[in-house]
Design an enzyme around this catalytic site. Structure first.
Site, PDB file in Angstrom:
ATOM      1  CB  SER A 141      -0.896   0.008   1.240  1.00 36.07           C
ATOM      2  OG  SER A 141      -1.503   1.272   1.437  1.00 36.07           O
ATOM      3  CE1 TYR A 155      -4.479  -2.148   4.882  1.00 36.74           C
ATOM      4  CE2 TYR A 155      -3.449  -0.048   4.350  1.00 36.74           C
ATOM      5  CZ  TYR A 155      -4.039  -1.233   3.945  1.00 36.74           C
ATOM      6  OH  TYR A 155      -4.180  -1.505   2.605  1.00 36.74           O
TER       7      TYR A 155
END
Length: 249
Positions: A141, A155
């Protein structure tokens, strides 16, 4: 004629499902796994209706079950004859600021996004070492470029972890094995479709995944996708002082 076989985890929805559609259109046979088999069955039927000459095998898999990961990957390899590429895509987007009483959500995200990715990497590389070839693809990501605040803290840390894991495998230079890390920017998916105010630069799933597939097909070592605006923004996020990044977020 098949261009090869691809195993995709977390393939029942979002980026994983769309990658399955696009890779099938390119001529690949597929091994698809996820927790929700009914959605996998629907995806399989959809792909075969559009591409009846493809092979699409589906299996139920909870990636946090280490033993099941090895079993399912081996079953795919036996059933398909070979696995040319494994895309480690399964993930969670849960999270909360640390110390706010929601450790359970942060831990679940860490277990799915990193510990489970470790098991998947082990299972994939076991097969690749035996074959003498393969392509390991890790879906990270853009949040992995540096530490992120609040609900993104855990995350982002997990996505940094999987990128480092993949880089370590690449450094090993296993004969015949390529390793790619894909850093998606804001791409519409089931993980973020409940966001009330979509962030700027959000692209639809098909467009975003098309950029991911193109980078994977080129076997890029790392790719920020879509390239615009995430290549320049990725470098900016990495280089700008923390107070400025905090305001941007």
């Amino acid at each position: 004629m098949s261009r090869g076989t691809i195993l995709i985890t977390g393939a029942s929805s979002g980026l994983g499902a769309e990658m399955a559609r696009q890779f099938a259109a390119l001529g690949y046979d597929l091994g698809l796994c996820a927790r929700r088999t009914e959605r996998l069955d629907e995806l399989r039927a959809e792909i075969l209706a559009a591409h009846p000459d493809r092979i699409v095998s589906v299996k139920q898999l909870d990636v946090t079950d280490d033993a099941a990961v090895f079993t399912v990957f081996d079953e795919f390899a036996e059933e398909l004859g070979t696995i040319d590429r494994v895309i480690i895509n399964a993930g969670l987007g849960k999270g909360a600021p640390l110390g706010t009483g929601l450790h359970k959500a942060n831990r679940e995200t860490a277990m799915v996004n990193f510990i489970a990715a470790l098991a998947q990497s082990e299972a994939a590389l076991k097969i690749f070492r035996a074959q003498g070839r393969g392509h390991l693809v890790m879906i990270s990501s853009l949040s992995a470029v540096r530490g992120m605040p609040k609900q993104l803290t855990t995350y982002a840390a997990t996505k940094t972890g999987v990128a480092a894991l993949a880089e370590g495998v690449r450094m090993e230079a296993i004969p015949g094995v390529d390793v790619s890390v894909i850093y998606p920017g804001y791409i519409r998916s089931e993980m973020n479709d409940q966001v009330k105010h979509p962030p700027k630069f959000m692209v639809d799933t098909e467009t975003g995944v098309r950029a991911m597939v193109a980078a994977i097909e080129k076997r890029r070592a790392k790719a920020y996708v879509p390239a615009w605006p995430w290549v320049p923004l990725g470098y900016a996020l990495r280089a700008l002082p923390t107070p400025i990044v905090r305001k941007l977020l």
